[in-house]
Motif scaffolding. Sequence first.
Motif, PDB file in Angstrom:
ATOM      1  N   MET A  49      53.770 -43.417  43.958  1.00  0.00           N
ATOM      2  CA  MET A  49      52.467 -43.581  44.923  1.00  0.00           C
ATOM      3  C   MET A  49      52.350 -42.437  45.961  1.00  0.00           C
ATOM      4  O   MET A  49      51.269 -42.291  46.165  1.00  0.00           O
ATOM      5  N   ARG A  50      53.381 -42.611  47.061  1.00  0.00           N
ATOM      6  CA  ARG A  50      52.772 -41.945  48.079  1.00  0.00           C
ATOM      7  C   ARG A  50      52.458 -40.498  47.835  1.00  0.00           C
ATOM      8  O   ARG A  50      51.728 -39.813  48.571  1.00  0.00           O
ATOM      9  N   ILE A  51      53.522 -39.403  46.910  1.00  0.00           N
ATOM     10  CA  ILE A  51      52.565 -38.444  46.625  1.00  0.00           C
ATOM     11  C   ILE A  51      51.222 -38.398  46.007  1.00  0.00           C
ATOM     12  O   ILE A  51      50.750 -36.950  46.381  1.00  0.00           O
ATOM     13  N   VAL A  52      50.813 -39.246  44.690  1.00  0.00           N
ATOM     14  CA  VAL A  52      49.975 -39.103  44.058  1.00  0.00           C
ATOM     15  C   VAL A  52      48.942 -39.315  45.343  1.00  0.00           C
ATOM     16  O   VAL A  52      47.585 -38.480  45.600  1.00  0.00           O
ATOM     17  N   ASP A  53      49.050 -40.071  46.126  1.00  0.00           N
ATOM     18  CA  ASP A  53      48.358 -40.594  47.952  1.00  0.00           C
ATOM     19  C   ASP A  53      47.898 -39.283  48.310  1.00  0.00           C
ATOM     20  O   ASP A  53      46.947 -38.910  48.971  1.00  0.00           O
ATOM     21  N   ASP A  54      49.123 -38.050  49.054  1.00  0.00           N
ATOM     22  CA  ASP A  54      48.601 -37.231  49.174  1.00  0.00           C
ATOM     23  C   ASP A  54      48.176 -36.221  48.421  1.00  0.00           C
ATOM     24  O   ASP A  54      47.820 -35.207  48.749  1.00  0.00           O
TER      25      ASP A  54
ATOM     26  N   TYR B  66      52.812 -32.139  43.174  1.00  0.00           N
ATOM     27  CA  TYR B  66      52.568 -32.619  41.247  1.00  0.00           C
ATOM     28  C   TYR B  66      53.438 -32.885  40.859  1.00  0.00           C
ATOM     29  O   TYR B  66      53.946 -33.775  39.543  1.00  0.00           O
ATOM     30  N   ALA B  67      54.408 -31.456  40.640  1.00  0.00           N
ATOM     31  CA  ALA B  67      56.283 -31.426  39.725  1.00  0.00           C
ATOM     32  C   ALA B  67      56.895 -32.754  40.112  1.00  0.00           C
ATOM     33  O   ALA B  67      56.871 -33.673  39.792  1.00  0.00           O
ATOM     34  N   SER B  68      56.390 -33.358  41.611  1.00  0.00           N
ATOM     35  CA  SER B  68      57.222 -34.431  41.814  1.00  0.00           C
ATOM     36  C   SER B  68      56.875 -35.860  41.643  1.00  0.00           C
ATOM     37  O   SER B  68      57.630 -36.574  41.204  1.00  0.00           O
ATOM     38  N   ALA B  69      55.505 -36.337  41.357  1.00  0.00           N
ATOM     39  CA  ALA B  69      55.202 -36.901  41.161  1.00  0.00           C
ATOM     40  C   ALA B  69      54.973 -37.261  39.647  1.00  0.00           C
ATOM     41  O   ALA B  69      55.950 -38.214  39.256  1.00  0.00           O
TER      42      ALA B  69
END
Length: 279
Positions: A227-232, A164-167
């Motif tokens: 977006m990739r992190i949100v998908d993960d 979450y922090a990364s996103a």
Amino acid sequence: MSDNAPSEGGQPEASRAVEASPARGLRWRPGWLAPHGWTAFIGEIVVVIAGVLIALGAGELLAAWNWQRKVAQGEQQLAAELQRSYRPAMEQAVVEPCIQAQLAILSKRLMASGNTLEPAPVVESRIGDTVVVFPNRTYVDATWVALLDDGTLPHMASERRGRYASAYRQFARLEAMNPDGTRSRGRLLSLGWPLPLDAPTRADLLGELGEQSVRSRFQSLLAIQGMRIVDDLGHTPDRASIDAYLDASVTVRHCHAAGLPLTDIDSVMRDSGNFAPNP
């Protein structure tokens, strides 16, 4: 009646209150500390201690359950907030080739002009006239900050909390570049005038176009990574809501009207690891 009258059990009352001691004479001992009462007394203490421990354990379990519930509710709120950032991030990635095409056209016009600049078409927009159209979006983090302040986030699994922090970090970096884009938009508006051109002016405008080109590419990269992190995390918004957002985009509409290229949304989704292409 005599003071030493026998009790119901036949033993004088006085003899129950004192005991003979060879060394120290008579010693008084309360009835509840009589030898036969120690077992019951210790048992009562054990029961009390066990009750306290059980109560403490139950309290800890209840607190843990309450935090788990708050974390679950918090994740739902974070999902909604990240989806609000996901859609403008998708817009940024989709319009990237169109932005680069606009900047390339302006650069060629600038280089082809003689001593007076051939004015570029000026596009009216809600935030002012411009010669290059690109998004300038807000990426929110109010829910993340609130959950951090009320102590919910520390109870989330550390690995997931880190994602979450990364996103949020990616989207914050994306928005932080907006002021430079706004300033560049204003400076490049001079390309819409029949501006007298000398070498320093031409070089300065070419530099501004180059900076905006690099900034836009970097914003698109940040958008795809976010977006990739949100998908993960499992919070990718549904495709219909993304399509509706893009259909309403001023930049997307301008690119369509001008016949400029856009990245296919399915390609962006594959690059970010999100959706499979539509059938």
